[in-house]
Design a protein around this motif. Structure first.
Motif, short mmCIF file in Angstrom:
data_model
loop_
_atom_site.label_atom_id
_atom_site.label_comp_id
_atom_site.label_asym_id
_atom_site.label_seq_id
_atom_site.Cartn_x
_atom_site.Cartn_y
_atom_site.Cartn_z
N VAL A 71 0.84 -1.19 -0.03
CA VAL A 71 0.06 -0.03 0.01
C VAL A 71 0.68 1.22 0.07
N ALA A 72 1.83 1.33 0.71
CA ALA A 72 2.93 2.36 1.06
C ALA A 72 3.59 2.70 -0.38
N GLN A 73 3.91 1.54 -1.22
CA GLN A 73 4.64 1.98 -2.76
C GLN A 73 3.47 2.45 -3.60
N LYS A 74 2.13 1.83 -3.51
CA LYS A 74 1.17 2.67 -4.46
C LYS A 74 0.97 4.02 -4.09
N VAL A 75 0.88 4.14 -2.80
CA VAL A 75 0.67 5.58 -2.37
C VAL A 75 1.59 6.67 -2.45
N GLY A 76 2.87 6.08 -2.24
CA GLY A 76 4.06 6.99 -2.45
C GLY A 76 4.64 7.38 -1.08
N VAL A 77 4.29 6.46 0.08
CA VAL A 77 4.79 6.91 1.41
C VAL A 77 5.67 5.79 2.01
N GLY A 78 6.00 5.95 3.04
CA GLY A 78 6.84 4.99 3.70
C GLY A 78 5.86 4.07 4.54
N ARG A 79 6.22 2.71 4.71
CA ARG A 79 5.74 1.71 5.41
C ARG A 79 5.09 2.05 6.94
N PRO A 90 -2.46 10.67 15.53
CA PRO A 90 -3.26 12.12 15.08
C PRO A 90 -2.40 12.89 14.50
N GLY A 91 -2.65 13.86 13.61
CA GLY A 91 -1.64 14.77 12.82
C GLY A 91 -1.40 14.33 11.26
N LEU A 92 -2.09 13.28 11.13
CA LEU A 92 -1.43 12.88 9.93
C LEU A 92 -2.06 13.90 8.58
N GLU A 93 -1.30 13.98 7.28
CA GLU A 93 -1.69 14.99 6.43
C GLU A 93 -2.86 14.52 5.77
N LEU A 94 -4.10 15.03 5.42
CA LEU A 94 -5.19 14.72 5.27
C LEU A 94 -5.17 14.06 3.52
N SER A 95 -4.42 15.02 2.87
CA SER A 95 -4.28 14.75 1.57
C SER A 95 -3.67 13.25 1.26
N LEU A 96 -2.79 12.82 1.99
CA LEU A 96 -2.24 11.52 2.29
C LEU A 96 -3.14 10.46 2.70
N VAL A 97 -4.09 10.96 3.61
CA VAL A 97 -4.90 9.85 4.04
C VAL A 97 -5.98 9.64 3.13
N LEU A 98 -6.50 10.61 2.43
CA LEU A 98 -7.45 10.38 1.10
C LEU A 98 -6.87 9.81 -0.02
N ARG A 99 -5.58 9.96 -0.28
CA ARG A 99 -4.64 9.07 -1.44
C ARG A 99 -4.66 7.74 -1.01
N THR A 100 -4.52 7.65 0.44
CA THR A 100 -4.45 6.15 0.69
C THR A 100 -5.70 5.40 0.62
N LEU A 101 -6.71 5.98 1.16
CA LEU A 101 -8.14 5.53 1.04
C LEU A 101 -8.68 4.90 -0.48
N ASP A 102 -8.02 5.99 -1.28
CA ASP A 102 -8.31 6.01 -2.75
C ASP A 102 -7.65 4.85 -3.36
N ALA A 103 -6.26 4.62 -2.79
CA ALA A 103 -5.48 3.44 -3.51
C ALA A 103 -6.19 1.98 -2.97
#
Length: 150
Positions: A71-79, A90-103
């Motif tokens: 999932v991390a590789q697909k989203v472009g973030v670390g494991r 708490p405090g995670l970037e919303l755009s990355l959360v949305l991108r993860t859920l989309d993936a």
């Protein structure tokens, strides 16, 4: 810590405060299982806190039988970031959360609550009054711009 003198052996000992037990956390598997059961009963979930995003991501990733690294590789973030999301930090970037859920193939739908919360009513009344005032000012300035009534 207080010093305590024991008269029987003549030794001064330190009294230690009792340690409080931290509440036990529910394991990730139990949380995901509960979330899957809810999901089977109702495909629409109400997300109220940041915890809910993590639960959705965890349950969906396990449902798809994916590893955090995939999932991390697909989203472009670390494991570790995926782990932080699933651990409901708490405090995670919303755009990355949305991108993860989309993936993960999760759609998000935002719906206003009816009726609106009570604290918004005075603000809504003020906004309506401002709009009426603005419309009245526009009509006074340019009466030719008014729409003809049918």
């Amino acid at each position: 810590m207080d010093d305590d003198f024991d008269p029987h052996d003549g030794v001064r000992r330190r009294r230690t405060a009792k340690r409080r037990r931290t509440p036990t956390r529910i394991s990730g598997k139990a949380v995901a299982r509960r979330h899957d059961e809810k999901r089977q009963r109702n495909p629409l979930l109400l997300v109220v806190t940041h915890d809910d995003f993590g639960l959705v991501a965890l349950a969906r990733r396990r449902q798809l039988k994916l590893k955090q690294a995939d999932v991390a590789q697909k989203v472009g973030v670390g494991r570790q970031w995926i782990g932080a999301l699933e651990a409901r930090k708490p405090g995670l970037e919303l755009s990355l959360v949305l991108r993860t859920l989309d993936a993960l193939g999760v759609d998000i739908m935002i719906c206003p609550r009816d009726p609106a919360p009570a604290w918004t009513l005075p603000l809504t009344a003020q906004a309506c009054a401002r709009l009426r005032q603005r419309d009245a000012n526009l009509q006074r300035r340019a009466p030719s711009l008014q729409t003809p009534s049918v």
